[in-house]
Design a protein around this motif. Structure first.
Motif, mmCIF file in Angstrom:
data_model
loop_
_atom_site.group_PDB
_atom_site.id
_atom_site.type_symbol
_atom_site.label_atom_id
_atom_site.label_comp_id
_atom_site.label_asym_id
_atom_site.label_seq_id
_atom_site.Cartn_x
_atom_site.Cartn_y
_atom_site.Cartn_z
ATOM 1 N N TRP A 253 -18.907 -1.571 -12.570
ATOM 2 C CA TRP A 253 -17.044 -1.568 -13.477
ATOM 3 C C TRP A 253 -17.821 -1.262 -14.919
ATOM 4 O O TRP A 253 -18.674 -1.054 -14.859
ATOM 5 C CB TRP A 253 -16.874 -3.028 -13.123
ATOM 6 N N VAL A 254 -16.424 -0.962 -15.662
ATOM 7 C CA VAL A 254 -16.560 -0.719 -17.147
ATOM 8 C C VAL A 254 -16.589 -1.760 -17.104
ATOM 9 O O VAL A 254 -15.530 -2.551 -16.945
ATOM 10 C CB VAL A 254 -15.099 0.767 -17.022
ATOM 11 N N LEU A 255 -17.397 -1.853 -18.512
ATOM 12 C CA LEU A 255 -17.383 -3.993 -19.098
ATOM 13 C C LEU A 255 -15.570 -3.731 -19.352
ATOM 14 O O LEU A 255 -15.262 -2.923 -20.362
ATOM 15 C CB LEU A 255 -17.812 -3.717 -20.570
ATOM 16 N N GLY A 256 -15.196 -4.440 -18.894
ATOM 17 C CA GLY A 256 -13.365 -4.686 -19.396
ATOM 18 C C GLY A 256 -13.037 -4.067 -18.451
ATOM 19 O O GLY A 256 -11.811 -4.714 -19.082
ATOM 20 N N GLY A 257 -12.942 -3.531 -17.811
ATOM 21 C CA GLY A 257 -11.956 -2.361 -17.045
ATOM 22 C C GLY A 257 -12.041 -2.495 -15.973
ATOM 23 O O GLY A 257 -12.449 -2.840 -15.133
ATOM 24 N N PRO A 258 -11.882 -1.584 -15.372
ATOM 25 C CA PRO A 258 -11.571 -1.393 -13.818
ATOM 26 C C PRO A 258 -13.227 -0.680 -12.709
ATOM 27 O O PRO A 258 -13.710 -0.078 -13.628
ATOM 28 C CB PRO A 258 -10.339 -0.054 -13.252
ATOM 29 N N PRO A 259 -12.885 -1.420 -11.331
ATOM 30 C CA PRO A 259 -13.964 -0.528 -11.229
ATOM 31 C C PRO A 259 -14.633 0.646 -11.165
ATOM 32 O O PRO A 259 -13.526 1.765 -11.646
ATOM 33 C CB PRO A 259 -13.598 -0.799 -9.268
ATOM 34 N N ILE A 260 -15.960 1.819 -10.442
ATOM 35 C CA ILE A 260 -16.247 2.592 -10.900
ATOM 36 C C ILE A 260 -16.229 3.463 -9.117
ATOM 37 O O ILE A 260 -16.986 2.600 -8.905
ATOM 38 C CB ILE A 260 -17.549 3.013 -11.266
ATOM 39 N N PRO A 261 -14.980 4.562 -9.088
ATOM 40 C CA PRO A 261 -15.705 4.738 -8.129
ATOM 41 C C PRO A 261 -16.998 5.787 -7.272
ATOM 42 O O PRO A 261 -17.757 6.024 -8.615
ATOM 43 C CB PRO A 261 -14.227 5.685 -7.829
ATOM 44 N N LEU A 262 -17.350 5.470 -6.443
ATOM 45 C CA LEU A 262 -18.243 5.761 -5.950
ATOM 46 C C LEU A 262 -18.338 7.461 -6.341
ATOM 47 O O LEU A 262 -16.977 8.419 -6.083
ATOM 48 C CB LEU A 262 -18.645 5.673 -4.321
ATOM 49 N N GLY A 263 -18.782 8.380 -6.716
ATOM 50 C CA GLY A 263 -19.331 9.934 -6.897
ATOM 51 C C GLY A 263 -18.595 10.125 -8.351
ATOM 52 O O GLY A 263 -18.842 11.108 -8.286
ATOM 53 N N GLN A 264 -18.145 8.968 -8.893
ATOM 54 C CA GLN A 264 -17.562 9.330 -10.726
ATOM 55 C C GLN A 264 -18.508 9.531 -11.970
ATOM 56 O O GLN A 264 -20.088 8.259 -11.499
ATOM 57 C CB GLN A 264 -16.518 8.100 -11.402
ATOM 58 N N TYR A 265 -19.143 9.815 -12.925
ATOM 59 C CA TYR A 265 -19.725 10.234 -13.062
ATOM 60 C C TYR A 265 -20.348 9.445 -13.284
ATOM 61 O O TYR A 265 -21.910 8.874 -13.876
ATOM 62 C CB TYR A 265 -19.490 11.090 -14.317
ATOM 63 N N ASN A 266 -20.013 8.399 -14.724
ATOM 64 C CA ASN A 266 -20.581 6.921 -14.776
ATOM 65 C C ASN A 266 -20.925 6.319 -13.891
ATOM 66 O O ASN A 266 -21.365 4.493 -13.112
ATOM 67 C CB ASN A 266 -19.799 6.292 -16.029
ATOM 68 N N TYR A 267 -20.941 6.825 -12.239
ATOM 69 C CA TYR A 267 -21.553 5.332 -10.971
ATOM 70 C C TYR A 267 -22.597 5.809 -10.965
ATOM 71 O O TYR A 267 -23.632 7.126 -10.870
ATOM 72 C CB TYR A 267 -20.646 6.162 -9.961
ATOM 73 N N ARG A 268 -24.336 4.585 -11.102
ATOM 74 C CA ARG A 268 -25.555 4.298 -10.711
ATOM 75 C C ARG A 268 -26.036 4.829 -9.572
ATOM 76 O O ARG A 268 -25.418 3.834 -8.393
ATOM 77 C CB ARG A 268 -25.615 3.064 -11.512
ATOM 78 N N PRO A 269 -26.791 5.542 -9.051
ATOM 79 C CA PRO A 269 -26.619 5.949 -7.563
ATOM 80 C C PRO A 269 -28.013 4.571 -7.453
ATOM 81 O O PRO A 269 -28.690 3.772 -7.873
ATOM 82 C CB PRO A 269 -27.898 6.265 -7.416
ATOM 83 N N PHE A 270 -27.462 4.133 -6.268
ATOM 84 C CA PHE A 270 -27.943 2.570 -5.440
ATOM 85 C C PHE A 270 -29.856 2.504 -5.712
ATOM 86 O O PHE A 270 -30.022 1.820 -5.938
ATOM 87 C CB PHE A 270 -27.436 2.185 -4.414
ATOM 88 N N ARG A 271 -29.912 3.896 -5.283
ATOM 89 C CA ARG A 271 -31.999 4.142 -5.129
ATOM 90 C C ARG A 271 -32.207 3.648 -6.627
ATOM 91 O O ARG A 271 -33.053 2.869 -6.592
ATOM 92 C CB ARG A 271 -31.739 5.921 -5.085
ATOM 93 N N GLU A 272 -31.504 3.936 -6.948
ATOM 94 C CA GLU A 272 -32.101 3.256 -8.830
ATOM 95 C C GLU A 272 -32.279 2.194 -9.064
ATOM 96 O O GLU A 272 -33.371 1.597 -9.690
ATOM 97 C CB GLU A 272 -31.305 4.619 -10.133
ATOM 98 N N MET A 273 -30.960 1.235 -9.184
ATOM 99 C CA MET A 273 -30.957 0.471 -8.992
ATOM 100 C C MET A 273 -31.982 -0.826 -8.416
ATOM 101 O O MET A 273 -32.597 -1.727 -8.392
ATOM 102 C CB MET A 273 -29.965 -0.397 -8.158
ATOM 103 N N LEU A 274 -32.600 -0.159 -6.532
ATOM 104 C CA LEU A 274 -33.175 -0.651 -5.783
ATOM 105 C C LEU A 274 -35.019 -0.726 -6.665
ATOM 106 O O LEU A 274 -35.383 -1.769 -6.561
ATOM 107 C CB LEU A 274 -32.776 -0.022 -4.578
ATOM 108 N N LYS A 275 -35.353 0.272 -6.393
ATOM 109 C CA LYS A 275 -36.374 0.694 -7.447
ATOM 110 C C LYS A 275 -36.400 0.099 -8.567
ATOM 111 O O LYS A 275 -37.500 -1.027 -8.639
ATOM 112 C CB LYS A 275 -36.041 2.244 -7.723
#
Length: 389
Positions: A253-275
């Protein structure tokens, strides 16, 4: 070299076992409201039919410790027997948001009693057979600290005490690990925490720093366990074994804001979070919870599986994925039917219909992660009786 997780199957079934008291005082018991406690043998056999030979399930501390130091295992014994009969390896949640009435979670008595309960639970399971036992001592310390310590949504219904509650839950987890190991030196432990990404709400240096600081908070519980943060709690590297990350569609989500939908420019790939998690702790990692609601279920499985595969190809030791929950369940706050599971409500005989699109996507992903033979040779295949929505 860290020991591998040692799970019996790559895909696990997670049975919702929350037992917190809501802000209105009502005690939840999801094992009862999903009737998993009544139909556990059929539920374990059912997940085996779909290739899941490991599961997350729970002990209900408030039911077991009937008085301080007195334990009634009648709610757990049928579950342990059913797991052994079905050949299902269980990761036991010892405290899934709930604890006995009359116990002050802020007091020194809380980690002490939890340690004694955990030791008794390990002793009870040791009497059921000689196998390596798995435990998740305290589920989602970070979420509990936020929901119960800052937002007042459920016990202890506090506000502005989230950091204090997180330290107390970490203290209890550390004590529980030590207590279990006194009984069973082979025991394995999973710490299940949300994996999140928080994007800045602007381009200023302050906005970027605030979002980065919020992201860093997701690691606080782990860092307490290994002794990097608040070392006075007693953490040390051996307290962190298997790292579980919970990942849902609203975990970015955006800090203080709404969830980030999958595919949006600021959505972080889960693979990076896992790594990042794997590199930070050097431990085996599992996706300890993932899932979505209604018709999004198979698409979410597909996305998470794609990201896990990419992380594994990049060298991250991700060793399992747990459907959570594997059963549809009544919502915590309003009892609405949450269509999130592979299986639906139980009928009078304990039979549950299967959500066909998710079952089919699971079959395809099992081919990817476990091979053609494993996916094609399940012991029994349940007919897919629920039509796609």
């Amino acid at each position: 070299m860290p020991q591998e997780a040692g799970l019996r199957s790559f895909f696990l079934a997670g049975f919702e076992c929350a037992t917190q008291r809501r802000a209105d005082g009502k005690r939840l018991d999801l094992l009862a409201s999903t009737r998993h406690d009544a139909h556990v043998a059929k539920d374990y056999a059912r997940i085996r039919e779909h290739g899941m030979r490991a599961a997350r399930d729970g002990m209900r501390w408030h039911l077991i410790e009937t008085a301080p130091g007195f334990y009634d295992w009648s709610s757990v014994a049928p579950m342990a027997s059913a797991a052994a009969e079905a050949g299902v390896q269980v990761i036991w949640d010892l405290c899934h948001y709930g604890y006995p009435d009359g116990l002050d979670i802020w007091s020194p008595a809380f980690p002490e009693r939890f340690a004694r309960f955990s030791k008794a639970a390990a002793r009870f399971l040791a009497e059921q057979g000689d196998e390596v036992r798995y435990f998740c001592p305290v589920n989602e310390m970070s979420f509990w600290a936020w929901a119960g310590g800052d937002m007042g949504r459920f016990n202890p219904t506090a506000r502005g005490r989230g950091d204090e509650l997180k330290r107390q839950l970490a203290r209890a987890t550390i004590a529980a690990v030590d207590a279990v190991r006194e009984v069973d030196a082979r025991a394995r432990f999973i710490v299940a925490e949300p994996s999140i990404n928080v994007a800045p709400n602007g381009d200023s240096e302050q906005a970027i720093a605030d979002a980065a600081n919020y992201c860093e908070v997701q690691f606080a519980a782990h860092d307490m366990l290994v002794g990097r943060l608040n070392p006075e709690l007693g953490g040390s590297p051996d307290k962190l074994d298997i790292v579980g990350v919970n990942f849902y569609p609203d975990n970015q989500w955006v800090l203080g804001g709404p969830p980030i939908p999958l595919g949006q420019y600021n959505y972080r790939p889960f693979r990076e979070m896992l790594k990042e998690t794997c590199e930070r702790y050097g431990r085996p990692v599992i996706v300890s919870e993932f899932g979505a609601e209604n018709t999004a279920r198979p698409a979410w499985l597909y996305y998470v599986a794609q990201e896990v595969a990419a992380a594994r190809e990049a060298g991250a030791p991700v060793e399992g994925m747990c459907f959570y929950p594997v059963l549809d369940y009544p919502g915590w706050e309003n009892d609405r039917c949450c269509d999130v599971g592979l299986f639906g409500d139980a009928d009078a005989n304990g039979d549950r219909c299967v959500y066909a699109p998710l079952a089919e996507e699971l079959r395809r992903q099992r081919v990817r992660f476990e091979g053609e033979f494993a996916a094609a040779n399940d012991e029994r295949m349940t007919p897919l009786r629920r039509e796609a929505s």
